[in-house]
Design a protein around this motif. Structure first.
Motif, PDB file in Angstrom:
ATOM      1  N   ARG A 144      -2.389  10.406  10.102  1.00  0.00           N
ATOM      2  CA  ARG A 144      -1.900   9.135   9.564  1.00  0.00           C
ATOM      3  C   ARG A 144      -1.438   8.282  10.726  1.00  0.00           C
ATOM      4  O   ARG A 144      -1.404   8.749  11.867  1.00  0.00           O
ATOM      5  CB  ARG A 144      -0.831   9.317   8.475  1.00  0.00           C
ATOM      6  CG  ARG A 144       0.102  10.486   8.567  1.00  0.00           C
ATOM      7  CD  ARG A 144       0.991  10.504   9.768  1.00  0.00           C
ATOM      8  NE  ARG A 144       1.731   9.246   9.867  1.00  0.00           N
ATOM      9  CZ  ARG A 144       2.237   8.744  10.964  1.00  0.00           C
ATOM     10  NH1 ARG A 144       2.103   9.399  12.126  1.00  0.00           N
ATOM     11  NH2 ARG A 144       2.892   7.612  10.995  1.00  0.00           N
ATOM     12  N   GLY A 145      -1.042   7.025  10.419  1.00  0.00           N
ATOM     13  CA  GLY A 145      -0.750   6.075  11.486  1.00  0.00           C
ATOM     14  C   GLY A 145      -2.019   5.256  11.719  1.00  0.00           C
ATOM     15  O   GLY A 145      -3.114   5.816  11.855  1.00  0.00           O
ATOM     16  N   ALA A 146      -1.862   3.925  11.749  1.00  0.00           N
ATOM     17  CA  ALA A 146      -3.029   3.033  11.733  1.00  0.00           C
ATOM     18  C   ALA A 146      -4.060   3.332  12.840  1.00  0.00           C
ATOM     19  O   ALA A 146      -5.240   3.562  12.543  1.00  0.00           O
ATOM     20  CB  ALA A 146      -2.543   1.583  11.788  1.00  0.00           C
ATOM     21  N   PRO A 147      -3.656   3.366  14.133  1.00  0.00           N
ATOM     22  CA  PRO A 147      -4.683   3.606  15.156  1.00  0.00           C
ATOM     23  C   PRO A 147      -5.306   5.009  15.051  1.00  0.00           C
ATOM     24  O   PRO A 147      -6.513   5.171  15.239  1.00  0.00           O
ATOM     25  CB  PRO A 147      -3.921   3.447  16.474  1.00  0.00           C
ATOM     26  CG  PRO A 147      -2.755   2.563  16.122  1.00  0.00           C
ATOM     27  CD  PRO A 147      -2.370   2.994  14.740  1.00  0.00           C
ATOM     28  N   ARG A 152      -8.197   5.058   2.834  1.00  0.00           N
ATOM     29  CA  ARG A 152      -6.878   4.413   2.770  1.00  0.00           C
ATOM     30  C   ARG A 152      -7.085   2.903   2.940  1.00  0.00           C
ATOM     31  O   ARG A 152      -7.797   2.488   3.862  1.00  0.00           O
ATOM     32  CB  ARG A 152      -5.923   4.931   3.872  1.00  0.00           C
ATOM     33  CG  ARG A 152      -5.409   6.340   3.617  1.00  0.00           C
ATOM     34  CD  ARG A 152      -4.226   6.670   4.510  1.00  0.00           C
ATOM     35  NE  ARG A 152      -2.973   6.235   3.925  1.00  0.00           N
ATOM     36  CZ  ARG A 152      -1.796   6.321   4.552  1.00  0.00           C
ATOM     37  NH1 ARG A 152      -1.736   6.799   5.783  1.00  0.00           N
ATOM     38  NH2 ARG A 152      -0.684   5.923   3.965  1.00  0.00           N
ATOM     39  N   CYS A 160       9.649   5.081  10.177  1.00  0.00           N
ATOM     40  CA  CYS A 160       8.375   5.804  10.042  1.00  0.00           C
ATOM     41  C   CYS A 160       8.014   6.442  11.389  1.00  0.00           C
ATOM     42  O   CYS A 160       8.896   6.773  12.190  1.00  0.00           O
ATOM     43  CB  CYS A 160       7.269   4.879   9.545  1.00  0.00           C
ATOM     44  SG  CYS A 160       5.767   5.741   9.019  1.00  0.00           S
ATOM     45  N   ALA A 201       0.766   8.855  15.831  1.00  0.00           N
ATOM     46  CA  ALA A 201       0.126   7.816  15.018  1.00  0.00           C
ATOM     47  C   ALA A 201      -0.998   7.112  15.780  1.00  0.00           C
ATOM     48  O   ALA A 201      -1.624   6.190  15.250  1.00  0.00           O
ATOM     49  CB  ALA A 201       1.168   6.787  14.590  1.00  0.00           C
ATOM     50  N   THR A 222       2.901   3.051  19.613  1.00  0.00           N
ATOM     51  CA  THR A 222       3.087   1.597  19.713  1.00  0.00           C
ATOM     52  C   THR A 222       4.585   1.283  19.742  1.00  0.00           C
ATOM     53  O   THR A 222       5.133   0.974  20.781  1.00  0.00           O
ATOM     54  CB  THR A 222       2.378   0.882  18.549  1.00  0.00           C
ATOM     55  OG1 THR A 222       2.864   1.413  17.305  1.00  0.00           O
ATOM     56  CG2 THR A 222       0.875   1.059  18.639  1.00  0.00           C
ATOM     57  N   GLN A 276       8.079  10.654   7.455  1.00  0.00           N
ATOM     58  CA  GLN A 276       7.444  10.581   8.787  1.00  0.00           C
ATOM     59  C   GLN A 276       8.495  10.422   9.886  1.00  0.00           C
ATOM     60  O   GLN A 276       8.273  10.826  11.031  1.00  0.00           O
ATOM     61  CB  GLN A 276       6.471   9.397   8.862  1.00  0.00           C
ATOM     62  CG  GLN A 276       5.219   9.546   8.022  1.00  0.00           C
ATOM     63  CD  GLN A 276       5.379   8.902   6.658  1.00  0.00           C
ATOM     64  OE1 GLN A 276       6.476   8.854   6.114  1.00  0.00           O
ATOM     65  NE2 GLN A 276       4.294   8.433   6.093  1.00  0.00           N
ATOM     66  N   ALA A 332       2.961  -1.365  12.933  1.00  0.00           N
ATOM     67  CA  ALA A 332       2.348  -2.200  11.889  1.00  0.00           C
ATOM     68  C   ALA A 332       1.024  -1.586  11.471  1.00  0.00           C
ATOM     69  O   ALA A 332       0.348  -0.913  12.263  1.00  0.00           O
ATOM     70  CB  ALA A 332       2.113  -3.614  12.403  1.00  0.00           C
ATOM     71  N   ASP A 333       0.671  -1.810  10.225  1.00  0.00           N
ATOM     72  CA  ASP A 333      -0.631  -1.365   9.704  1.00  0.00           C
ATOM     73  C   ASP A 333      -1.626  -2.513   9.607  1.00  0.00           C
ATOM     74  O   ASP A 333      -2.833  -2.304   9.650  1.00  0.00           O
ATOM     75  CB  ASP A 333      -0.469  -0.700   8.339  1.00  0.00           C
ATOM     76  CG  ASP A 333       0.085   0.700   8.512  1.00  0.00           C
ATOM     77  OD1 ASP A 333       1.305   0.840   8.665  1.00  0.00           O
ATOM     78  OD2 ASP A 333      -0.724   1.651   8.552  1.00  0.00           O
ATOM     79  N   ASN A 374       3.719  -2.827   6.982  1.00  0.00           N
ATOM     80  CA  ASN A 374       4.058  -1.553   7.636  1.00  0.00           C
ATOM     81  C   ASN A 374       4.699  -0.648   6.590  1.00  0.00           C
ATOM     82  O   ASN A 374       4.878  -1.030   5.424  1.00  0.00           O
ATOM     83  CB  ASN A 374       4.990  -1.791   8.840  1.00  0.00           C
ATOM     84  CG  ASN A 374       5.142  -0.540   9.699  1.00  0.00           C
ATOM     85  OD1 ASN A 374       4.146   0.067  10.095  1.00  0.00           O
ATOM     86  ND2 ASN A 374       6.357  -0.120   9.976  1.00  0.00           N
ATOM     87  N   LYS A 375       5.052   0.542   6.996  1.00  0.00           N
ATOM     88  CA  LYS A 375       5.604   1.556   6.089  1.00  0.00           C
ATOM     89  C   LYS A 375       6.685   0.996   5.180  1.00  0.00           C
ATOM     90  O   LYS A 375       7.537   0.220   5.632  1.00  0.00           O
ATOM     91  CB  LYS A 375       6.151   2.715   6.943  1.00  0.00           C
ATOM     92  CG  LYS A 375       6.816   3.846   6.198  1.00  0.00           C
ATOM     93  CD  LYS A 375       5.981   4.442   5.094  1.00  0.00           C
ATOM     94  CE  LYS A 375       4.613   4.894   5.554  1.00  0.00           C
ATOM     95  NZ  LYS A 375       3.715   5.262   4.414  1.00  0.00           N
ATOM     96  N   PHE A 421       3.474   0.907   1.583  1.00  0.00           N
ATOM     97  CA  PHE A 421       3.738  -0.117   2.597  1.00  0.00           C
ATOM     98  C   PHE A 421       4.431  -1.315   1.958  1.00  0.00           C
ATOM     99  O   PHE A 421       4.386  -1.491   0.740  1.00  0.00           O
ATOM    100  CB  PHE A 421       2.410  -0.581   3.240  1.00  0.00           C
ATOM    101  CG  PHE A 421       1.651   0.564   3.866  1.00  0.00           C
ATOM    102  CD1 PHE A 421       1.971   1.023   5.134  1.00  0.00           C
ATOM    103  CD2 PHE A 421       0.632   1.204   3.182  1.00  0.00           C
ATOM    104  CE1 PHE A 421       1.305   2.104   5.705  1.00  0.00           C
ATOM    105  CE2 PHE A 421      -0.050   2.288   3.740  1.00  0.00           C
ATOM    106  CZ  PHE A 421       0.293   2.735   5.003  1.00  0.00           C
TER     107      PHE A 421
HETATM  108  O1  MRU Z   1       1.533   6.200   5.756  1.00  0.00           O
HETATM  109  P1  MRU Z   1       1.498   6.281   7.258  1.00  0.00           P
HETATM  110  O2  MRU Z   1       2.284   7.411   7.807  1.00  0.00           O
HETATM  111  O3  MRU Z   1       0.080   6.241   7.775  1.00  0.00           O
HETATM  112  O4  MRU Z   1       2.199   4.939   7.747  1.00  0.00           O
HETATM  113  C1  MRU Z   1       2.260   4.699   9.129  1.00  0.00           C
HETATM  114  C2  MRU Z   1       2.988   3.467   9.494  1.00  0.00           C
HETATM  115  O5  MRU Z   1       3.431   2.718   8.664  1.00  0.00           O
HETATM  116  C3  MRU Z   1       3.079   3.157  10.953  1.00  0.00           C
HETATM  117  O6  MRU Z   1       4.261   2.473  11.242  1.00  0.00           O
HETATM  118  C4  MRU Z   1       1.885   2.280  11.356  1.00  0.00           C
HETATM  119  O7  MRU Z   1       0.683   2.855  10.945  1.00  0.00           O
HETATM  120  C5  MRU Z   1       1.848   2.011  12.803  1.00  0.00           C
HETATM  121  S1  MRU Z   1       1.308   3.415  13.710  1.00  0.00           S
HETATM  122  C6  MRU Z   1       1.194   3.049  15.337  1.00  0.00           C
END
Ligand code: MRU
Length: 360
Positions: free
Chosen positions: A53-56, A96, A164, A170, A176, A203, A243-244, A254-255, A321
């Motif tokens: 999990r985590g956007a990147p 997702r 988070c 992530a 980040t 998280q 941020a997502d 974001n979360k 989110f």
């Molecule tokens: O549901 P998750 O754990 O994937 O949510 C993650 C977040 O909200 C992170 O803050 C976001 O993806 C940034 S990760 C560098």
């Protein structure tokens, strides 16, 4: 998560006939174990179940998942191969909905296949694997650059609150929101990190507290509903989250709980920063109201980690989110520099619609 004593969050092992190895983040902080994914279905499963999990990080896993999904194509018809690739990308994109890094990485894989002049399908598969690894390596470089651009915010003796997990777990590595903390720590700046627990799936406590401790950073854990009290006590000098997806006007998805933290920060005159690479900006959405918000199973609230803590059938509100309006964000730390103030013009000046050339 700043050295190799902990395995990489997500990694390709071997050549084209290899596999994806990732840390199972549902097992942390009690167990550090790996999952080996040999097919695209297991990547989809890992993303949707938050094993990764985590956007990147989910963008990188999905790019590698594309390779797993198309490598068994045995024909020689390029058009048919590209159609199969699109189907694999569409399948992974549905795992997702909120983090734009997922579709950003999949679109890069589609573009890579289409822009390659290679008629030979076996060579094209190798090119796609190289592209997935490039996405991973560029992410690592972007995180390091975010660390450099955000380092000066971390002053000696300060308290930094995060929510988070936007750390090495992530991302490819380094993170980040946590990158400025790691960079300041490496420079010898003493500070204290505060990690929100981050209900419902924790998280903050399972991942952020764990990885900051691994790095030797002074970290204190709190429940989400304690952040206001902590601020009132004068312990927080700044907040930084990840941020997502960031809309063209600077609204930040974001979360869940990030919005509350931004409101609390404003009420206490505490600067609220977001850290994100250019791959997290989605200039095609004008503002946060257009960002799709994932809603997760009510059982993540009612019976988190298998223990029933509510009436078994009580209805639950469970968005994963929320959206923080740009006016509450002091600045966005990107790999290209700080965006401050945050508005449509300052964002456009740094994040052009072409985000392929990274300034790291
Ligand atoms: O549901 P998750 O754990 O994937 O949510 C993650 C977040 O909200 C992170 O803050 C976001 O993806 C940034 S990760 C560098």
């Amino acid at each position: 998560m700043t050295d190799r004593t902990v395995p990489r969050t997500v990694e390709w092992i071997g050549d084209l006939d290899g596999h994806v190895s990732m840390i199972d983040q549902t097992k942390l902080s009690t167990e550090l174990c790996m999952i080996e994914c040999h097919d695209v279905e297991s990547i989809h499963d890992a993303i949707s179940k938050l094993k990764i999990r985590g956007a990147p990080a989910i963008g990188i896993a999905a790019a590698m998942g594309v390779v797993l999904g198309i490598r068994h194509y045995t024909g020689s018809d390029r058009a048919e191969f590209l159609e199969d690739l699109d189907n694999v990308c569409d399948y992974l994109a549905a795992s997702r909905p909120t983090a734009v890094n997922l579709t950003w990485a999949l679109d890069r894989m589609r573009r890579c296949a289409r822009s390659s002049g290679q008629a030979d399908i076996s060579q094209l598969k190798v090119t796609l694997l190289e592209e997935a690894k490039r996405i991973r390596d560029e992410d690592a470089a972007m995180c390091r650059a975010i660390g450099r651009h955000g380092e000066s915010l971390i002053k000696a003796g300060c308290g930094v609150l995060t929510h988070c997990n936007a750390g090495g777990l992530a991302t490819s590595e380094y993170g980040t929101a946590l990158a400025p903390l790691y960079t300041a720590h490496e420079s010898g700046v003493p500070f204290r990190a505060y990690a929100d627990e981050t209900r419902p799936v924790l998280q903050g406590s399972r991942l952020t507290a764990w990885e900051l401790q691994q790095a030797g950073i002074d970290v204190t854990l709190l429940c989400d509903n304690m952040a206001g009290s902590l601020m009132k006590d004068g312990k927080v000098d700044l907040a930084i989250t990840g941020a997502d997806r960031i809309a063209a006007n600077g609204d930040v998805a974001n979360k869940i709980g990030t919005y509350s933290l931004a409101v609390l920060s404003q009420a206490h005159s505490i600067p609220f920063y977001v850290a994100a690479p250019s791959s997290t900006f989605d200039l095609s959405v004008a503002d946060g109201s257009q960002i799709p918000i994932e809603h997760r199973s009510p059982d993540e609230i009612r019976r988190g980690f298998g223990t029933l803590t509510a009436p078994a059938n009580v209805p639950c509100y469970s968005p994963a989110f929320d959206v923080t309006p740009a006016r509450l964000v002091t600045g966005i730390i990107t790999e290209r520099g700080m965006i401050c103030p945050v508005d449509i013009d300052t964002i456009a000046a740094i994040i052009r619609s072409d985000t392929s050339g990274q300034d790291t």
